[in-house]
Design an enzyme around this catalytic site. Structure first.
Site, PDB file in Angstrom:
ATOM      1  N   LYS A  69     -47.355 -23.675 -15.095  1.00  0.00           N
ATOM      2  CA  LYS A  69     -48.592 -23.818 -14.322  1.00  0.00           C
ATOM      3  C   LYS A  69     -49.386 -22.520 -14.257  1.00  0.00           C
ATOM      4  O   LYS A  69     -50.585 -22.537 -13.974  1.00  0.00           O
ATOM      5  CB  LYS A  69     -48.281 -24.306 -12.907  1.00  0.00           C
ATOM      6  CG  LYS A  69     -47.494 -23.310 -12.057  1.00  0.00           C
ATOM      7  CD  LYS A  69     -47.201 -23.871 -10.677  1.00  0.00           C
ATOM      8  CE  LYS A  69     -46.388 -22.892  -9.831  1.00  0.00           C
ATOM      9  NZ  LYS A  69     -46.075 -23.443  -8.494  1.00  0.00           N
ATOM     10  N   HIS A 197     -37.255 -17.561  -3.863  1.00  0.00           N
ATOM     11  CA  HIS A 197     -38.494 -16.964  -4.368  1.00  0.00           C
ATOM     12  C   HIS A 197     -39.000 -15.922  -3.391  1.00  0.00           C
ATOM     13  O   HIS A 197     -39.093 -16.185  -2.190  1.00  0.00           O
ATOM     14  CB  HIS A 197     -39.567 -18.035  -4.568  1.00  0.00           C
ATOM     15  CG  HIS A 197     -40.907 -17.479  -4.979  1.00  0.00           C
ATOM     16  ND1 HIS A 197     -41.164 -17.041  -6.260  1.00  0.00           N
ATOM     17  CD2 HIS A 197     -42.046 -17.277  -4.275  1.00  0.00           C
ATOM     18  CE1 HIS A 197     -42.423 -16.601  -6.326  1.00  0.00           C
ATOM     19  NE2 HIS A 197     -42.975 -16.733  -5.133  1.00  0.00           N
ATOM     20  N   GLU A 271     -38.217 -16.455 -12.821  1.00  0.00           N
ATOM     21  CA  GLU A 271     -39.415 -17.199 -13.188  1.00  0.00           C
ATOM     22  C   GLU A 271     -40.648 -16.283 -13.195  1.00  0.00           C
ATOM     23  O   GLU A 271     -41.566 -16.447 -12.391  1.00  0.00           O
ATOM     24  CB  GLU A 271     -39.627 -18.377 -12.233  1.00  0.00           C
ATOM     25  CG  GLU A 271     -38.497 -19.405 -12.257  1.00  0.00           C
ATOM     26  CD  GLU A 271     -38.710 -20.529 -11.260  1.00  0.00           C
ATOM     27  OE1 GLU A 271     -39.873 -20.826 -10.929  1.00  0.00           O
ATOM     28  OE2 GLU A 271     -37.706 -21.104 -10.799  1.00  0.00           O
TER      29      GLU A 271
END
Length: 448
Positions: A69, A197, A271
């Site tokens: 994304k 995260h 990520e």
């Protein structure tokens, strides 16, 4: 120039030594000034190669899984796939994109925290098993639609500088992890790891220490339930700065060596999204309208700094928040406009604002900046526009997506080969003379 797949609708300009990104932008602006003044990107894909080398030098053996994304343009995905990077997908369309590159399901993670049942079924059919989960309702939905799923429990992180937990939309607590494991046992779903995260806006790297410690607690808890967990996903939050990367590595490496040593069999992944692509893309936009207001109400502190008769300029450009600046709706713009045309160093600067083409009150790009007086038809350049700007975009008011011109230097191409490009991959590339000497039709093909 070279393209990748035989049926690809884009190619990459290979630059002669000495040619620069600025040369490419100058040439493109020259052509667009005569053909329609459409906004466009120039993507230096060689920077992706450099970022990957930097990652391997600093963060190895942590394997990167790129969040699609962030930037789903074909050149980016093709380069990263060629470099052996995994992909973190948030939708069916993103999973299909990377599957078309020939990426194996084991190198794809379905990370959307709120998944549609139909897209979970698509993942199951495609053999994409690893996905994230942070609540029991999501777990039950996955169990119904994908019994072979392998879950990463997404745990919330805590900002140690605050008095309470960060206002995170997603991520579960340690206490709730036990409940989720009970549910997983009941529904026969595997739990194979933990994800967390840390936002790139977080200034306290100690947050990583707390998150890794919490992850270790979840791994220990999983042993009680008989789950064999072997994946730790430390998420994104990497800004692209080598210094920040080294600082994060300095903080997490000792703890990973203690809690998740190599002999534990736990694979640590991350990520990094904007880390790879943010600095690789530059956006050029054109001024399509202009207003002059001498009595405009200015932000606090600006009114006193200007003469009463000094004009204030409002410029409208051919791209906005319903296009390349969509992230401006939720976060501060991380780049400042640069005027393309040459102007004198002593030329006066005026208070200015920049707006998109929609005439919508939300379509403000820059509230206040200092620029020389510009004219309709002039160009502005925004760098660091590769992240969060090149995914699915709105068609608001017949908005035209910017063209994308890819480039790479010969030296970066050589580095790609040194990074391990196989002969099977190289047969999909082709070369033509340097793009700087060619006409626009021959120099680039584009992806809209």
């Amino acid at each position: 120039m070279k393209g990748f797949l035989e049926d690809a609708n884009y190619s990459i300009g290979l630059l002669d030594e000495g040619a620069t990104l600025a040369d490419v932008i100058d040439n493109c602006i020259y052509e667009h000034t005569h053909t329609g003044k459409r906004a466009f990107y120039v993507g230096d894909l060689g920077k992706l190669v450099k970022k990957n080398i930097q990652w391997q030098n600093v963060m190895a053996p942590i394997k990167p899984f790129y969040p699609v994304k962030c930037n789903s343009t074909p050149g980016v995905l093709e380069i990263l796939g060629t470099l052996g990077i995994g992909f973190a997908c948030s939708s069916k369309s993103e999973m299909a994109l990377v599957q078309d590159l020939g990426i194996s399901p084991e190198n794809i993670i379905y990370t959307n925290p709120c998944k549609q049942a139909s897209q979970i079924k698509y993942a199951a059919k495609a053999g994409i098993n690893i996905m994230t989960c942070d609540n029991d309702i999501e777990l039950k939905k996955i169990a119904r639609s994908h019994p072979n799923a392998k879950l990463l429990l997404h745990i919330a992180t805590e900002d140690i500088t605050a008095d309470e937990e960060m206002n995170m939309k997603f991520g579960t607590t340690l206490k709730n992890c036990r409940h989720l494991m009970e549910c997983a046992k009941e529904f026969g779903i595997q739990i194979v790891g933990v994800k967390f995260h840390v936002s790139n806006t977080c200034k306290e790297l100690q947050t990583y220490i707390h998150a890794i410690s919490d992850a270790r607690c979840v791994f220990d808890m999983a042993e009680e339930f008989g789950f064999k967990m072997d994946i730790l996903d430390i998420g994104g939050g990497f800004t692209g700065s080598e210094l920040q990367l080294e600082e994060v590595n300095h903080v997490i490496r000792p703890l990973l060596d203690i809690y998740f040593p190599k002999e534990s069999g736990v694979n640590v992944i991350a990520e990094p999204g904007c880390y790879y692509v943010s600095s690789a893309f530059t956006l050029a936009v054109n001024i399509i309208a202009k207003k002059t207001e001498c009595d405009k109400l200015l932000p606090s502190g600006v009114e006193q700094a200007r003469n009463d008769d000094e004009p204030v300029f409002t410029y409208y450009i051919n791209d906005g928040v319903y296009g390349s600046f969509a992230s401006k709706l939720s976060e501060k713009l991380n780049t400042i406009p640069e005027v393309h045309k040459k102007y004198k160093e002593d030329e006066p600067l005026f208070t200015s604002s920049l707006w998109g083409p929609s005439c919508d009150e939300l379509d403000q790009i820059v509230e206040n900046c200092l620029l020389p007086e510009l004219s309709v038809g002039d160009w502005l350049i925004f760098d660091n526009m590769g992240s969060g700007t090149l995914g699915e975009q709105s068609t608001f008011n017949d908005y035209q997506r910017p063209l994308i011109y890819y480039m790479m230097s010969f030296s970066d191409w050589d580095e790609m080969q040194d990074a391990g490009i196989t002969s099977d991959t190289m047969k999909n590339f082709f070369f033509v003379p340097s793009c700087i000497q060619l006409s626009s039709e021959d120099r680039f093909s584009t992806a809209a």
